[in-house]
Design a protein around this motif. Sequence first.
Motif, PDB file in Angstrom:
ATOM      1  N   GLY A  17     -14.945   4.009  36.817  1.00 41.83           N
ATOM      2  CA  GLY A  17     -15.941   2.962  36.581  1.00 41.83           C
ATOM      3  C   GLY A  17     -15.582   2.022  35.449  1.00 41.83           C
ATOM      4  N   ASP A  18     -14.341   2.152  34.962  1.00 37.54           N
ATOM      5  CA  ASP A  18     -13.883   1.287  33.880  1.00 37.54           C
ATOM      6  C   ASP A  18     -13.358  -0.034  34.466  1.00 37.54           C
ATOM      7  N   VAL A  19     -13.113  -1.010  33.611  1.00 35.91           N
ATOM      8  CA  VAL A  19     -12.550  -2.280  34.068  1.00 35.91           C
ATOM      9  C   VAL A  19     -11.190  -2.482  33.426  1.00 35.91           C
ATOM     10  N   ILE A  20     -10.309  -3.219  34.121  1.00 33.68           N
ATOM     11  CA  ILE A  20      -8.943  -3.449  33.625  1.00 33.68           C
ATOM     12  C   ILE A  20      -8.578  -4.931  33.768  1.00 33.68           C
ATOM     13  N   ALA A  34     -15.704  -2.598  43.078  1.00 29.83           N
ATOM     14  CA  ALA A  34     -16.753  -3.462  43.626  1.00 29.83           C
ATOM     15  C   ALA A  34     -17.880  -2.661  44.276  1.00 29.83           C
ATOM     16  N   SER A  35     -17.639  -1.388  44.576  1.00 31.86           N
ATOM     17  CA  SER A  35     -18.715  -0.578  45.173  1.00 31.86           C
ATOM     18  C   SER A  35     -19.540   0.137  44.103  1.00 31.86           C
ATOM     19  N   ASN A  36     -19.196  -0.062  42.834  1.00 32.77           N
ATOM     20  CA  ASN A  36     -19.872   0.612  41.729  1.00 32.77           C
ATOM     21  C   ASN A  36     -20.647  -0.410  40.888  1.00 32.77           C
ATOM     22  N   PRO A  37     -21.975  -0.492  41.075  1.00 34.10           N
ATOM     23  CA  PRO A  37     -22.749  -1.518  40.355  1.00 34.10           C
ATOM     24  C   PRO A  37     -22.589  -1.442  38.837  1.00 34.10           C
TER      25      PRO A  37
END
Length: 322
Positions: A17-20, A34-37
């Motif tokens: 659920g992290d961003v890169i 994109a499937s994890n709000p």
Amino acid sequence: MVGPDEIAAAVAALRAGDVIGLPTETVYGLAGDASNPAAVARIFAIKGRPSSHPVIVHVPDAAHVPRWARETPAAASALMRRFWPGPLTIVLPRTTSVPDAVTGGQDTVALRVPAHPVALRVLQAFDGGLAAPSANRYGRISPTTAAHVRADLGSEVAIVLDGGPSDVGLESTIVACLDSRVAILRPGRIGAGEIEAVVGPLSVASPEAPRVPGSVVSHYAPHTPLEIVDAAALANVVAAHARAGRRSAVLAPGDGRDLPVSAWRTAAADAASYGRTLYDDLRRLDDADADVIVVARPPAGAEWTAIHDRLTRAAAPVARKP
Ligand code: TXA
Ligand code: MG
């Protein structure tokens, strides 16, 4: 080079659920599942972007489209075959499984298969959709190198994959394929002529067309006020600024050797090269401690459309806020 360990670490972070920071051939993206709000909410929080603005979902290939889009009109399929992987984003009717956070609550979803090898390796290993807006703070210049991403967001993004400078340098062309009409929502490297060669005559995007924050006039702006002048008038404009005690930072053909400028970036004569370096040029000029950025108006002609679009937005007076 980005090694297999880095790809694996990036995919593990995305699954958690992290961003890169993700290189693409257009600009660097700030990518999350994109499937994890919650992951998408994190993207919006880091960018400082209004949550009503939809984001593009990047997928590994066209076979992933049905998960996100409930219909794929023939025109959209033809565009995918012709331009994917590549700098073309296609807006389609969404499926119900797309989180509202991705679409800004709209009934459509924007999809793209990027052509950058690192982005493709991450997407294939992730085997899903990655929401990824440009990895800049809302309203600022998009990043085209890993260093740009680190400078803008580094403290908030643990992993920034370094895929080298983006080849296109401008955000993807966005095309809506809705109601059997095809309309360009945002110009990019792939021009109207190339799209019409595949799908026939384009419709004009109507005012009710899906929202594109890039169409907010103040987008893509440096901090320093920017003006676009005719190339023939450039020397006079710079001299007038100097007489008034204003320092100019210039993007124009040639070398400016005889002009009183605090910085000069040489503009390329062809649109592809100009677009590739435009955002890096604007960042450097913005950092030159000048009072005004002066840009020589690039040539007219279809291949320059996206460049005129971004320059005009960068010059919009409403952008001149801290
Ligand atoms: O080249 C690109 O497109 C880059 C790279 C990272 O792929 N991404 C990018 O994302 O430019 P962003 O968020 O900065 O711009 C995405 C644009 C926005 O203008 C957004 O409104 C539009 O895509 N968009 C996203 N979903 C949409 C939708 N359903 N309908 C209309 N526009 C949409
Ligand atoms: Mg952006």
